[in-house]
Design a protein around this motif. Structure first.
Motif, PDB file in Angstrom:
ATOM      1  N   ALA A  76       0.949  -1.448   0.044  1.00 45.47           N
ATOM      2  CA  ALA A  76       0.033   0.102   0.002  1.00 45.47           C
ATOM      3  C   ALA A  76       0.719   1.146  -0.406  1.00 45.47           C
ATOM      4  CB  ALA A  76      -1.010  -0.007   1.339  1.00 45.47           C
ATOM      5  N   LEU A 109      15.149  12.157  -2.785  1.00 43.79           N
ATOM      6  CA  LEU A 109      14.813  12.297  -4.398  1.00 43.79           C
ATOM      7  C   LEU A 109      13.627  11.649  -5.136  1.00 43.79           C
ATOM      8  CD1 LEU A 109      18.328   9.748  -4.404  1.00 43.79           C
ATOM      9  CD2 LEU A 109      17.943  11.874  -5.438  1.00 43.79           C
ATOM     10  N   GLY A 110      12.895  11.678  -4.104  1.00 46.27           N
ATOM     11  CA  GLY A 110      10.931  11.102  -5.282  1.00 46.27           C
ATOM     12  C   GLY A 110      10.450   9.732  -4.190  1.00 46.27           C
ATOM     13  N   PHE A 111      11.416   9.175  -3.829  1.00 45.35           N
ATOM     14  CA  PHE A 111      11.230   7.477  -3.086  1.00 45.35           C
ATOM     15  C   PHE A 111      10.898   7.340  -2.218  1.00 45.35           C
ATOM     16  CE2 PHE A 111      12.915   4.960  -7.298  1.00 45.35           C
ATOM     17  CZ  PHE A 111      13.585   6.137  -7.544  1.00 45.35           C
ATOM     18  N   ASP A 112       9.614   8.401  -2.268  1.00 43.20           N
ATOM     19  CA  ASP A 112       8.997   8.672  -0.624  1.00 43.20           C
ATOM     20  C   ASP A 112       7.949   7.274  -0.219  1.00 43.20           C
ATOM     21  OD1 ASP A 112       5.934  10.510  -1.472  1.00 43.20           O
ATOM     22  OD2 ASP A 112       7.260   9.305  -2.746  1.00 43.20           O
ATOM     23  N   TYR A 145       6.112   1.678  -2.452  1.00 41.87           N
ATOM     24  CA  TYR A 145       6.519   0.977  -3.989  1.00 41.87           C
ATOM     25  C   TYR A 145       6.741   2.061  -5.156  1.00 41.87           C
ATOM     26  CZ  TYR A 145       3.422   5.104  -4.667  1.00 41.87           C
ATOM     27  OH  TYR A 145       2.600   6.361  -5.319  1.00 41.87           O
ATOM     28  N   VAL A 146       7.813   2.567  -4.840  1.00 43.86           N
ATOM     29  CA  VAL A 146       8.392   3.436  -6.047  1.00 43.86           C
ATOM     30  C   VAL A 146       9.334   2.994  -5.839  1.00 43.86           C
ATOM     31  CG1 VAL A 146       9.108   5.808  -6.579  1.00 43.86           C
ATOM     32  CG2 VAL A 146       6.916   5.652  -5.305  1.00 43.86           C
ATOM     33  N   GLY A 182       8.850  -0.375  -7.764  1.00 45.80           N
ATOM     34  CA  GLY A 182       8.335   0.310  -9.405  1.00 45.80           C
ATOM     35  C   GLY A 182      10.323   0.442  -9.673  1.00 45.80           C
ATOM     36  N   GLN A 183      11.253   0.496  -9.331  1.00 43.00           N
ATOM     37  CA  GLN A 183      12.571   1.219  -9.946  1.00 43.00           C
ATOM     38  C   GLN A 183      12.895  -0.683  -9.991  1.00 43.00           C
ATOM     39  OE1 GLN A 183      13.589   2.810 -11.697  1.00 43.00           O
ATOM     40  NE2 GLN A 183      16.226   2.973 -11.300  1.00 43.00           N
ATOM     41  N   LEU A 243      11.370  -2.931 -10.540  1.00 42.37           N
ATOM     42  CA  LEU A 243      10.734  -4.155 -11.392  1.00 42.37           C
ATOM     43  C   LEU A 243      11.412  -3.122 -12.627  1.00 42.37           C
ATOM     44  CD1 LEU A 243       6.953  -4.197 -10.073  1.00 42.37           C
ATOM     45  CD2 LEU A 243       8.957  -6.127 -10.019  1.00 42.37           C
ATOM     46  N   VAL A 244      11.867  -1.558 -13.115  1.00 43.95           N
ATOM     47  CA  VAL A 244      11.587  -1.396 -14.192  1.00 43.95           C
ATOM     48  C   VAL A 244      13.035  -1.967 -14.811  1.00 43.95           C
ATOM     49  CG1 VAL A 244      12.762   0.605 -15.139  1.00 43.95           C
ATOM     50  CG2 VAL A 244      10.580   0.926 -14.314  1.00 43.95           C
ATOM     51  N   LYS A 249      14.270  -4.853 -14.028  1.00 42.32           N
ATOM     52  CA  LYS A 249      14.044  -6.416 -14.640  1.00 42.32           C
ATOM     53  C   LYS A 249      13.706  -7.219 -13.458  1.00 42.32           C
ATOM     54  CE  LYS A 249      13.087  -6.775 -18.548  1.00 42.32           C
ATOM     55  NZ  LYS A 249      13.565  -7.333 -19.798  1.00 42.32           N
ATOM     56  N   LYS A 250      14.733  -6.452 -12.114  1.00 36.47           N
ATOM     57  CA  LYS A 250      14.263  -7.531 -11.079  1.00 36.47           C
ATOM     58  C   LYS A 250      15.833  -8.245 -10.985  1.00 36.47           C
ATOM     59  CE  LYS A 250      10.442  -9.896 -11.796  1.00 36.47           C
ATOM     60  NZ  LYS A 250       9.159 -11.001 -11.559  1.00 36.47           N
TER      61      LYS A 250
END
Lengths: 74, 43, 74
Positions: C14, C35-38, C41-42, C45-46, C48-49, C51-52
């Motif tokens: 969540a 840096l915006g990774f607050d 889930y963000v 996301g990185q 997953l991007v 490629k795990k």
């Protein structure tokens, strides 16, 4: 939602190809694969890194693979 | 405007804030989108 | 795995803050937030991007916020 989307969410995403995503047909799928977004989870990752912002994600999808609004919305 | 690509991720992030453009982190897969949005805002 | 990690995976991610992630203490958490990774889930996301790919992700985490190997591995 479309049957394709219902099928998609019915089981874990795992290593599903990007074309398993609703709104992503063969043409868009090919473009995304060429850009490295070959699996559905990578596209999910991009959505998360865009802070789950649908507007930003839609704009990103249109920019990188020419998706139209309907496809991006799906 | 063409200098955007020479700016650091942090500078891009600050510019996005200055122009009031909502955004997440500036990473490889999001930078192009944000630079485009900044160019549009600057234009 | 650490108790922190077990707590984390015990319930949906969540809107959990980035400091809820194992290996991310207050100092690293603050840097990531700036840096915006607050949110956790963000960061997911990185991952997953990327490629795990654990190696790529670890290197990325070290580069952007100076995490050490142990923290990044967690």
């Amino acid at each position: 939602t479309s049957q394709k989307h219902r099928d998609f969410v019915a089981e874990p995403m795992a290593e599903k190809p990007v074309t398993a995503l609703a709104g992503i047909g063969d043409v868009l799928g090919k473009k995304l694969e060429e850009l490295g977004f070959d699996k559905a989870y990578v596209v999910l990752g991009q959505f998360l890194v865009l802070k789950k912002d649908v507007e930003l994600f839609t704009e990103w999808l249109k920019d990188i693979c020419g998706a139209n609004s309907r496809q991006a919305a799906s | 405007m063409s200098t955007l690509s020479t700016k650091s991720d942090h500078e891009i992030s600050e510019l996005l804030d200055d122009y009031g453009i909502k955004h997440g982190p500036i990473v490889g897969s999001t930078r192009t989108l944000y630079e485009k949005k900044l160019k549009e805002a600057m234009a």
